[in-house]
Design a protein around this motif. Structure first.
Motif, PDB file in Angstrom:
ATOM      1  N   ARG A 104       3.139  -4.258 -10.330  1.00 27.78           N
ATOM      2  CA  ARG A 104       3.469  -4.830  -9.022  1.00 27.78           C
ATOM      3  C   ARG A 104       2.237  -5.127  -8.169  1.00 27.78           C
ATOM      4  N   GLY A 105       1.074  -4.709  -8.624  1.00 30.14           N
ATOM      5  CA  GLY A 105      -0.131  -4.975  -7.856  1.00 30.14           C
ATOM      6  C   GLY A 105      -0.243  -4.165  -6.580  1.00 30.14           C
ATOM      7  N   ILE A 106       0.464  -3.038  -6.504  1.00 31.35           N
ATOM      8  CA  ILE A 106       0.409  -2.174  -5.330  1.00 31.35           C
ATOM      9  C   ILE A 106      -0.892  -1.386  -5.339  1.00 31.35           C
ATOM     10  N   SER A 107      -1.469  -1.182  -4.170  1.00 29.01           N
ATOM     11  CA  SER A 107      -2.629  -0.308  -4.023  1.00 29.01           C
ATOM     12  C   SER A 107      -2.144   1.092  -3.665  1.00 29.01           C
ATOM     13  N   VAL A 108      -2.746   2.110  -4.264  1.00 30.73           N
ATOM     14  CA  VAL A 108      -2.322   3.488  -4.032  1.00 30.73           C
ATOM     15  C   VAL A 108      -3.523   4.355  -3.683  1.00 30.73           C
ATOM     16  N   LEU A 109      -3.367   5.122  -2.608  1.00 30.66           N
ATOM     17  CA  LEU A 109      -4.316   6.184  -2.262  1.00 30.66           C
ATOM     18  C   LEU A 109      -3.557   7.498  -2.358  1.00 30.66           C
ATOM     19  N   PHE A 110      -4.072   8.432  -3.177  1.00 28.18           N
ATOM     20  CA  PHE A 110      -3.339   9.693  -3.333  1.00 28.18           C
ATOM     21  C   PHE A 110      -4.275  10.886  -3.274  1.00 28.18           C
ATOM     22  N   THR A 111      -3.741  12.002  -2.783  1.00 23.58           N
ATOM     23  CA  THR A 111      -4.443  13.280  -2.833  1.00 23.58           C
ATOM     24  C   THR A 111      -3.836  14.095  -3.961  1.00 23.58           C
ATOM     25  N   GLU A 112      -4.634  14.956  -4.551  1.00 22.77           N
ATOM     26  CA  GLU A 112      -4.137  15.705  -5.702  1.00 22.77           C
ATOM     27  C   GLU A 112      -5.078  16.867  -6.017  1.00 22.77           C
ATOM     28  N   HIS A 113      -4.492  18.010  -6.437  1.00 21.97           N
ATOM     29  CA  HIS A 113      -5.288  19.161  -6.856  1.00 21.97           C
ATOM     30  C   HIS A 113      -5.410  19.270  -8.378  1.00 21.97           C
ATOM     31  N   ASP A 114      -4.535  18.594  -9.116  1.00 22.59           N
ATOM     32  CA  ASP A 114      -4.584  18.644 -10.574  1.00 22.59           C
ATOM     33  C   ASP A 114      -5.654  17.668 -11.059  1.00 22.59           C
ATOM     34  N   MET A 115      -6.760  18.199 -11.551  1.00 23.40           N
ATOM     35  CA  MET A 115      -7.874  17.350 -11.955  1.00 23.40           C
ATOM     36  C   MET A 115      -7.563  16.511 -13.197  1.00 23.40           C
ATOM     37  N   ASP A 116      -6.681  17.001 -14.077  1.00 19.09           N
ATOM     38  CA  ASP A 116      -6.277  16.190 -15.215  1.00 19.09           C
ATOM     39  C   ASP A 116      -5.591  14.915 -14.743  1.00 19.09           C
ATOM     40  N   LEU A 151       0.855  -1.186   0.000  1.00 15.75           N
ATOM     41  CA  LEU A 151       0.000   0.000   0.000  1.00 15.75           C
ATOM     42  C   LEU A 151       0.887   1.230   0.000  1.00 15.75           C
ATOM     43  N   LEU A 152       0.588   2.157  -0.889  1.00 16.13           N
ATOM     44  CA  LEU A 152       1.353   3.397  -0.996  1.00 16.13           C
ATOM     45  C   LEU A 152       0.410   4.580  -0.828  1.00 16.13           C
ATOM     46  N   LEU A 153       0.730   5.457   0.142  1.00 18.96           N
ATOM     47  CA  LEU A 153      -0.018   6.689   0.374  1.00 18.96           C
ATOM     48  C   LEU A 153       0.792   7.845  -0.208  1.00 18.96           C
ATOM     49  N   MET A 154       0.201   8.582  -1.135  1.00 19.29           N
ATOM     50  CA  MET A 154       0.906   9.667  -1.812  1.00 19.29           C
ATOM     51  C   MET A 154       0.139  10.971  -1.598  1.00 19.29           C
ATOM     52  N   ASP A 155       0.713  11.858  -0.781  1.00 26.99           N
ATOM     53  CA  ASP A 155       0.064  13.112  -0.427  1.00 26.99           C
ATOM     54  C   ASP A 155       0.519  14.202  -1.391  1.00 26.99           C
ATOM     55  N   GLU A 156      -0.349  14.558  -2.337  1.00 29.37           N
ATOM     56  CA  GLU A 156      -0.058  15.544  -3.381  1.00 29.37           C
ATOM     57  C   GLU A 156       1.277  15.253  -4.068  1.00 29.37           C
ATOM     58  N   PRO A 157       1.392  14.097  -4.729  1.00 29.35           N
ATOM     59  CA  PRO A 157       2.661  13.696  -5.330  1.00 29.35           C
ATOM     60  C   PRO A 157       3.180  14.622  -6.411  1.00 29.35           C
ATOM     61  N   THR A 158       2.316  15.390  -7.067  1.00 26.36           N
ATOM     62  CA  THR A 158       2.782  16.250  -8.158  1.00 26.36           C
ATOM     63  C   THR A 158       2.848  17.725  -7.765  1.00 26.36           C
ATOM     64  N   ALA A 159       2.690  18.030  -6.481  1.00 21.45           N
ATOM     65  CA  ALA A 159       2.733  19.430  -6.034  1.00 21.45           C
ATOM     66  C   ALA A 159       4.072  20.068  -6.400  1.00 21.45           C
ATOM     67  N   GLY A 160       4.016  21.266  -6.996  1.00 17.69           N
ATOM     68  CA  GLY A 160       5.221  22.001  -7.339  1.00 17.69           C
ATOM     69  C   GLY A 160       5.880  21.579  -8.634  1.00 17.69           C
ATOM     70  N   MET A 161       5.264  20.629  -9.360  1.00 15.82           N
ATOM     71  CA  MET A 161       5.854  20.132 -10.591  1.00 15.82           C
ATOM     72  C   MET A 161       5.225  20.811 -11.810  1.00 15.82           C
ATOM     73  N   ALA A 162       5.970  20.844 -12.896  1.00 20.57           N
ATOM     74  CA  ALA A 162       5.443  21.352 -14.161  1.00 20.57           C
ATOM     75  C   ALA A 162       4.426  20.352 -14.716  1.00 20.57           C
ATOM     76  N   PRO A 163       3.484  20.816 -15.556  1.00 21.27           N
ATOM     77  CA  PRO A 163       2.440  19.919 -16.077  1.00 21.27           C
ATOM     78  C   PRO A 163       2.968  18.642 -16.716  1.00 21.27           C
ATOM     79  N   ARG A 164       4.016  18.743 -17.515  1.00 26.70           N
ATOM     80  CA  ARG A 164       4.546  17.536 -18.164  1.00 26.70           C
ATOM     81  C   ARG A 164       5.127  16.579 -17.136  1.00 26.70           C
ATOM     82  N   GLU A 165       5.808  17.125 -16.111  1.00 25.91           N
ATOM     83  CA  GLU A 165       6.370  16.282 -15.055  1.00 25.91           C
ATOM     84  C   GLU A 165       5.268  15.590 -14.270  1.00 25.91           C
TER      85      GLU A 165
END
Length: 257
Positions: A195-207, A166-180
């Motif tokens: 790998r069959g990992i489960s991921v729960l993430f928060t994010e502000h980028d709706m795309d 299980l991987l928890l990702m809190d705003e993983p793309t914060a501060g990154m450019a759109p392509r990144e």
């Protein structure tokens, strides 16, 4: 199929104010699920309770059927939960590979016996993880000179060092450019698939959210107000009113998302 993560009636109050209120959900094996909401909705508070940084006021958290509510973060980490943070926390004086090696040294319980020769330990394993996230060619660079997007990829390699389920990702793309942003979340989606990992993430980028999440949950003022597929969330009137001010979710090219 049993859930990897089960959350039942999770709540957290600070001085009588509800930061998270009666939140319940499941996360299934191999699922990539997003938790979205406006600033102050309670997303990070929820994550901190799942990982043990905060003790819930009420409610229960189960990892593969085992109760983990209130356990310290290191115990939860040992049970196979990884986490990335909004702000990266790498060792700036170390190289990219050494940062991953330190995580592997901790995973293998060798922290207190390695000071003179730590740089030799688990280097091949570290390089394999860096290859996975596209950072192998920067293994010997100092973290202090990395671009922010590269730091985010390094943090992902560190989080994967103890082979979490299980991987928890809190705003993983914060501060990154759109392509990144797109590249990092595509990488995450590939790892989930391979790998069959489960991921729960928060994010502000709706795309990012609508492109990669299998399911989406919407939090507002601490309460879960909607959950479903991308199409269901786009069409939810309450989400439009509360989270997006009554507007329509659009993709970057201007079409209805």
């Amino acid at each position: 199929m049993s859930p990897v993560l089960k959350v039942e009636h999770l709540s957290k109050s600070f001085d009588g104010v509800d930061a998270v209120k009666d939140v319940s959900f499941d996360l299934m094996p191999g699922e990539l699920k997003a938790l979205i909401g406006p600033n102050g909705a309670g997303k990070s508070t929820c994550f901190n309770m799942l990982m043990g940084q905060l003790k819930p006021s009420s409610g229960e958290v189960f990892l593969r059927g085992k109760p983990v509510t209130g356990l310290p973060p290191r115990r939860i980490w040992r049970m196979g939960v990884g986490r990335t943070f909004q702000i990266t926390g790498t060792y700036q004086s170390m190289t990219v590979a050494e940062n991953v090696q330190m995580a592997l040294i901790s995973h293998h319980r060798r922290l207190f016996a390695v000071i003179p020769y730590a740089y030799r330990l688990y280097r091949d394993e570290a390089l394999a993880l860096l290859e996975l996230v596209g950072m192998a060619d920067q293994a010997d660079r100092a973290c202090s000179i990395l671009a922010y997007g590269d730091l985010k990829r390094l943090e992902l390699a560190i989080a994967l060092s103890h082979r979490p389920g299980l991987l928890l990702m809190d705003e993983p793309t914060a501060g990154m450019a759109p392509r990144e942003r797109a590249a990092l979340m595509q990488l995450t989606a590939d790892i989930v698939r391979d790998r069959g990992i489960s991921v729960l993430f928060t994010e502000h980028d709706m795309d990012v959210v609508f492109t990669h999440a299998h399911h989406i949950m919407v939090l507002n003022r601490g309460e879960l107000i909607a959950a479903g597929t991308a199409a269901e969330i786009r069409a939810d009137e309450r989400v439009q009113q509360v989270y997006l001010g009554g507007g329509t979710l659009f993709s970057r090219d201007g079409r209805d998302a």
